[in-house]
Enzyme design. Structure first.
Site, PDB file in Angstrom:
ATOM      1  N   CYS A 109      43.623 -10.564  58.967  1.00  0.00           N
ATOM      2  CA  CYS A 109      43.771  -9.289  58.836  1.00  0.00           C
ATOM      3  C   CYS A 109      44.153  -8.235  59.803  1.00  0.00           C
ATOM      4  O   CYS A 109      43.491  -8.289  60.895  1.00  0.00           O
ATOM      5  CB  CYS A 109      42.769  -8.799  57.768  1.00  0.00           C
ATOM      6  SG  CYS A 109      42.056  -9.914  56.488  1.00  0.00           S
ATOM      7  N   GLY A 136      48.824 -10.647  58.913  1.00  0.00           N
ATOM      8  CA  GLY A 136      48.529 -11.154  57.541  1.00  0.00           C
ATOM      9  C   GLY A 136      49.559 -10.917  56.613  1.00  0.00           C
ATOM     10  O   GLY A 136      49.969  -9.690  56.619  1.00  0.00           O
ATOM     11  N   ASN A 181      38.418  -6.253  58.840  1.00  0.00           N
ATOM     12  CA  ASN A 181      38.907  -7.389  59.734  1.00  0.00           C
ATOM     13  C   ASN A 181      37.549  -8.093  60.297  1.00  0.00           C
ATOM     14  O   ASN A 181      36.932  -7.452  61.013  1.00  0.00           O
ATOM     15  CB  ASN A 181      39.647  -6.954  60.706  1.00  0.00           C
ATOM     16  CG  ASN A 181      40.299  -8.049  61.675  1.00  0.00           C
ATOM     17  OD1 ASN A 181      40.004  -9.284  61.342  1.00  0.00           O
ATOM     18  ND2 ASN A 181      40.854  -7.615  62.616  1.00  0.00           N
ATOM     19  N   GLY A 182      37.383  -9.338  60.186  1.00  0.00           N
ATOM     20  CA  GLY A 182      36.220  -9.915  60.455  1.00  0.00           C
ATOM     21  C   GLY A 182      35.903 -11.246  59.847  1.00  0.00           C
ATOM     22  O   GLY A 182      36.810 -11.689  58.906  1.00  0.00           O
ATOM     23  N   TYR A 193      47.187 -14.998  71.576  1.00  0.00           N
ATOM     24  CA  TYR A 193      48.179 -15.112  70.707  1.00  0.00           C
ATOM     25  C   TYR A 193      48.150 -14.076  69.605  1.00  0.00           C
ATOM     26  O   TYR A 193      49.209 -13.686  68.981  1.00  0.00           O
ATOM     27  CB  TYR A 193      47.885 -16.655  69.738  1.00  0.00           C
ATOM     28  CG  TYR A 193      48.756 -16.649  68.512  1.00  0.00           C
ATOM     29  CD1 TYR A 193      50.078 -16.966  68.593  1.00  0.00           C
ATOM     30  CD2 TYR A 193      48.245 -16.476  67.238  1.00  0.00           C
ATOM     31  CE1 TYR A 193      50.713 -16.958  67.658  1.00  0.00           C
ATOM     32  CE2 TYR A 193      48.976 -16.724  66.095  1.00  0.00           C
ATOM     33  CZ  TYR A 193      50.587 -17.069  66.307  1.00  0.00           C
ATOM     34  OH  TYR A 193      51.121 -17.277  65.284  1.00  0.00           O
TER      35      TYR A 193
END
Lengths: 463, 463, 463, 463
Positions: free
Chosen positions: C19, C46, C120-121, C261
């Site tokens: 995300c 995402g 996010n996580g 990345y």
């Protein structure tokens, strides 16, 4: 039963007809918006697709789509259809060719500018005419009558569009009620037998409305002026309305089934209220085929007027005995065997307690394939009805139609393949009576140009 | 008139109710598919949104969406709903909160696994209960009763889900007919007054069906067993059906308006056929308010049974005089002033020639705001009807309802703000007669636990 | 390769992350519209679903949907999202739980009013925390971390929302970068290791922006201020911005894979331009694993920066050798066996004539499963490439991640199941060189709080 | 920049071209499915609409729709397209006529049965030919070349379809690369100048593939055989492939802009790899217009190959300096003034830190209107770039094109209305160099039938 043909594919016993047409020339009105509402009032004549073409005298625009009028048109789409002229169309649903290419009105560009048409009817010599056009080097992009009609008209000889209309349409054998739209005019044409209905009305003093049924004219606030005459060619423009050609009209062509089933009861067809004809047909049916029963009930909605007539003549009390679901409609859920077994139960609910151990006269407007009525009678038996005297407010439907009723094979017609006695047994009724053709004609009364009764007695106006 | 609330927003005079519920436990059946058809039969109780939650004893799945049952469910979605247990819901349409979050059934994960519920009713102490839950540190994700109900149940004390159901629901004041679904069971609960209907049926020998109306049970091939009792808590599982708790039932709670308008005529409510009650109400109306007229006509469809009763009692002939369009429905086209002026003309067509210079008794089931009936009378006047004797098959609707009828402001109720004489003048009738409450009760007959008549006489069961 | 995961399901060798988050408090701005563009800039993080929740200080509104940001939001929907505060979310695509219920932001009503969060996580102790909440009588309506987070916060002790945030989040073990929205404030929180990125920026003088990557801040016209610190709790309101709590921060947590990345090359992460780190990693890779070749080519787009670095350091000419299709994306067409055989050919086109008989250094950023690189090498062989020296700009990816990278099974990791020699043979390269962890760390440079390199060396910050 | 024309309407400086065509005759293959993937590979040539027509030797079916290939085709629709023959089309996006009626392939019924065509090119005498057809009594239903082409062919004299193809197409002045489909054959025709590309390939031993670019042939697993010759008429059937007519070919017609911008770098056009031509053009550009700078950067993606060539020749290091967003695409969100001010920032992100205080050579393939490049230079200035030496890998675009490039007004062409010096100032570059036409021709090399360079020097092949 037109409203739920998907679910009822295998059990629908009513014939299908081809289409409702609507046109309007109404300065200072939003023609497309009124056409939308006019099409809503003609939705019973076709639920497969709908379309509107409009003109603001400069540009001609078109919106078409699959489904009901309400599904095809959104506010955004109506806004794309500016102008004071518009024609619209609702198309009925068949199995094979349910594709957007076959939606109407057909709009083509020609040497006379954009030309669109809404069509109700059936061309008996469609295949020959198509082959001729192809041979002459034309290409077609659909399988529908209306595209062929536009190409025939434009390809015909004539020094102007009016001449071409007369010459082009004279090649056609068959039924057609047509409304053409150009950038600034409407043309209205009806075949010389006047097979399919077409009514002319006025709106707002200066505007003109044309529709398959009077109810569509009245629902948008117009009032009926008269029928378009068999063989009449009308031009509607800023200059007003003008009959610019009249083919010699022929008699014996108006489809009697419009009175039996197609038209809405509130419509005035050939100066005759459909409801009155149906009521009368029920009264005559009671005289021809009396019965002893506790109640008269109808197969709603199309059988109700005749059932009321039967009740009034016979003195037997009319009751609502079968309640029709308003929401079944088209469903995208696949019917499993269990669902198929439910059959008409999903569409009709009997008033079980009320009907138990009762004798009833069950009135329907017509029987074509006989599948639905068989299921309905079975349902009523399960609900405990003791005696069921089935009365049909029209004669046995025995013959095919090439003029707009979608009945294509003799073996689909129960009255063709079975005797009255066999039908009665097959569908499970205790007695069965059809209104005679004489009776039906009496119920409808004198119709100026005469009626086509081909489906009942094989006498067709066009041979 | 539930079927076209969008177009008719400003002219609809019928109250709206909250929802239809359906549940099924049917080993070896495709429960969701049958629920789909059950919801179709309950569509008249709510057109805003629809949903189904099913379980195959392993996994619980949910599909919900805005619109009609037929619009929400496709074959693909039905296939996502595997299993022999399912519950479904149709929700009625209000202006404000028409969002997917408010669609039902509500499905939440709990310490007892997934728990879903379909709810019909109205919680009178919703706000207080919600505040309490929030104070305790809970969070809610919708504004609907059914989410609150699940959280109340799970938060309640109790050593198992059944105890929690009893303890959680005992906090509620108000009307509720509930069907819960867990991974392998259904729980069915009705408030102690039995305000909203809830019927239990069997299907296929071993399966169980629960629905708001008997017609939904029968339309899927089941048969009715009995009403769920006021205050009854039922568990349905592989072991069969068990009443595991019974609150002391209270009398005087069943909503009389189910007989007047909400339920379908073929439904059997409290062991009484709705059609019979309506027919009888029309007969009594004829005695209480006789009239001289050529015809009795009804405002279709809800007024038809009473109109037939009136005709039978009075000896005046019943006719179809107003034809209702089956296709207007919801439209996304904005009504311009011209369209608004057309008003009910788009929905109802009078049989003009037939009614001209005639005197009629016009029968409707109820009048709430009075806007539609005013337009209908205007339409009939335009059609040339000479005298219009309006007869209403229920008493003046004078009071708000906190138990499931969507009437929120007194000034919306014409019978609250006007005298009978004023109403008659305002709507343009030549005479006006309401059925007395005594008459309506007589028409309905003895109902085991008694009726709530609060909307007519302000006597509510819950205070 | 995130952009075409559907087609490439079986051949994608890049890990997926969870995300992108975005938040804005911008008086006099259309917050939701800017959030829309912010989410577009985070779309690479995402593509499964997207959502925005906004507030105009009076009402909180939410729009969520499946698919790309551009597919979810229309002008109509953006207009429903009034106000100067907004948070948004893009969610990555997994196989199992691709349902609308799991779309974020999560919005719940609480005793503190509406509370929404973008997350996010990954919560390492999600299951335990969920069980505890369920045991306490709470119900959940989704499977996602963010709903649990809101409920944990509201359920935590504390006299106000800020205390509850501190106490609620302190129970979590794992990675979280969070933006909360209430009716009139934003709260921004990052776990004490600072595992996932979270950047703070300003917009238009008086407004604040928070995003997963700096590029999102700049794309909407804001400028970056600083990183949100590990363990920092920030409140943003009309009074400005305030750090109201600071957990003791822990070191060694920032995900090194953001440099390899996840993040876009133009993003500045921990005060370091990602492009520079990747360029440098390529240079060091050239020193660690030199090769003799005609050209350096990259696997676009993620390998390009490192390939340029390799080329610059080695003196070998960089060329575009594989052209990536920008349009393959998600397709709803089922891949037949023939299509599957086409494999990466649909996504990558080699410059056949240009590469024929050439020796190349092929640079990619990482290899996880090894399936795509195998197909690419096969494609290059078919195109006539003589020698392929594969160089990977990161160490062998050997370990699972519990902090936000979607790698769940050891047997999916080619570097876990094969030796370097085996990998080289399996994928068909002539030589293979991975950048050492030392090299990668050198390329990234000093990062204030230290890096998590668990996927490479199993050293996780949280144990 | 074709991929985001909606957002970028007012700032796009690249010309648009008309369409990609694809055809396949492949016994035992699912032709439509392969065509789908072939169209994906040609998506850069048109994003407005897409369509496929297929034949199984018995029936011809068609699916067309607005939007990207991936949006138009679903598995259900591909399944409707049975058969071993198929042709497809991607159409580029213009403002005015973005309607489904204009989507291709065009399919019409004729005396030779169904006839469909995919067309790339532009008919210079379209208006005259259309008028002639209308005058002869034909009607058209769209505004597109391809309908006219089918009608011209069928209307032409000739004893069979092949003769009609030859005679019908001989009337056309202009550019056309055509693939026709009948029930059991494909016909492939290219104008005598060979203006638009058209390549022939083989697939699976026995099958044939035709496409606008070789990359489409290779992406579906085919291999290139040769170009279709200028003026060549090919029939493909079960008997194999046969050139049944050859117009005298003319020289000087192949569109040089295919090398500059239209074709993908991996495509082989006239036996020349596009990438090589672009690389070479960059090298020559460096010789013609050297510059002193720290880095060479490109405007991605179309400028990258030339930028690499420039870097190699000049010895200046190539870097990625502008990162292009892959997700902006078409958006339905209305750009407010604030969004409009963001401009190219939404599409391109500069590597700020990396470029600060640096001098760069910025390479783009062409400049047409000059709006995007102006914004890009502004963006780079804001990022702190010191000197910007703009180098364009083609000559000034000064003239309109009547053969397939969508440039309609001289005042849109910055090189027509401004001198080089004025352009430099207007767009904000420190220096500006265009590749000379001699240089561009040298980069492309000898092309068998010669190149059309009309857009650069007004020398058109057709006068």
């Amino acid at each position: 039963m037109l409203d739920d043909s998907y679910l009822a594919t295998d059990c629908d016993n009513k014939p299908q007809e081809s289409c409702g047409v609507f046109g309007i020339f109404a300065p200072q009105e939003d023609a497309a918006r009124l056409t939308f509402y006019g099409l809503l009032a003609l939705q019973h004549r076709g639920q497969e697709s709908a379309g509107i073409v409009s003109s603001d005298f400069k540009q001609v625009n078109s919106v078409k789509g699959m489904g009901l009028v309400n599904q095809v048109f959104t506010e955004t789409k109506i806004k794309q259809l500016a102008g004071a002229l518009a024609i619209g169309h609702t198309r009925y649903s068949t199995a094979g060719s349910s594709v957007i290419e076959n939606a109407q009105p057909t709009l083509l560009d020609s040497s006379y500018g954009p030309l669109a048409v809404s069509h109700n009817g059936n061309l008996a010599n469609y295949t020959e005419l198509r082959q001729e056009l192809l041979k002459k080097g034309h290409c077609l992009n659909s399988q529908i009558d209306s595209e062929l009609i536009v190409r025939l008209v434009i390809e015909a000889h004539g020094r102007n569009l009016k001449q071409k209309l007369v010459n082009g349409l004279s090649q056609i054998k068959g039924a057609y009620s047509l409304i053409f739209l150009t950038k600034n005019k409407l043309y209205v044409v009806r075949d010389r037998w006047g097979i399919r209905p077409l009514i002319l009305g006025q709106i707002n003093g200066r505007g003109w409305v044309i529709a398959s049924e009077s109810t569509a004219i009245e629902s948008v606030g117009g009032h009926v002026i008269r029928e378009v005459k068999p063989g009449e060619f009308i031009e509607i423009s800023y200059k007003g309305i003008e009959t610019f050609h009249q083919l010699k009209s022929k008699s014996g062509g108006f489809c009697i089934f419009e009175y039996v089933y197609f038209s809405k009861p509130e419509s005035i067809v050939n100066n005759k209220l459909v409801y009155s004809a149906r009521l009368k047909s029920g009264q005559l049916l009671a005289r021809e085929h009396p019965a002893q029963a506790d109640y008269v009930i109808s197969v709603p909605d199309s059988g109700t007027a005749a059932a009321l007539g039967y009740a009034q003549e016979s003195g037997i009390i009319f009751q609502e005995g079968l309640i029709k679901s308003r929401y079944v409609g088209r469903t995208f859920i696949q019917p499993t065997q269990r669902i198929r077994d439910l059959g008409v139960r999903l569409k009709f609910s009997p008033l079980q307690r009320f009907l138990k151990n009762k004798s009833i006269v069950l009135v329907d407007d017509s029987v074509v394939r006989g599948t639905t009525i068989t299921q309905i009678i079975h349902l009523l038996r399960e609900a405990g009805v003791k005696n069921i005297h089935l009365r049909i407010a029209s004669p046995p439907f025995k013959n095919l139609c090439f003029l707009g009723i979608d009945v294509h094979r003799y073996d689909e017609l129960i009255a063709q393949t079975h005797t009255g006695q066999e039908i009665m047994q097959k569908i499970g009724a205790d007695s069965l009576g059809y209104l005679s053709l004489t009776g039906l004609k009496q119920a409808v009364g004198r119709v100026k140009h005469g009626l086509c009764t081909g489906c009942f007695n094989k006498k067709y106006p066009i041979v």
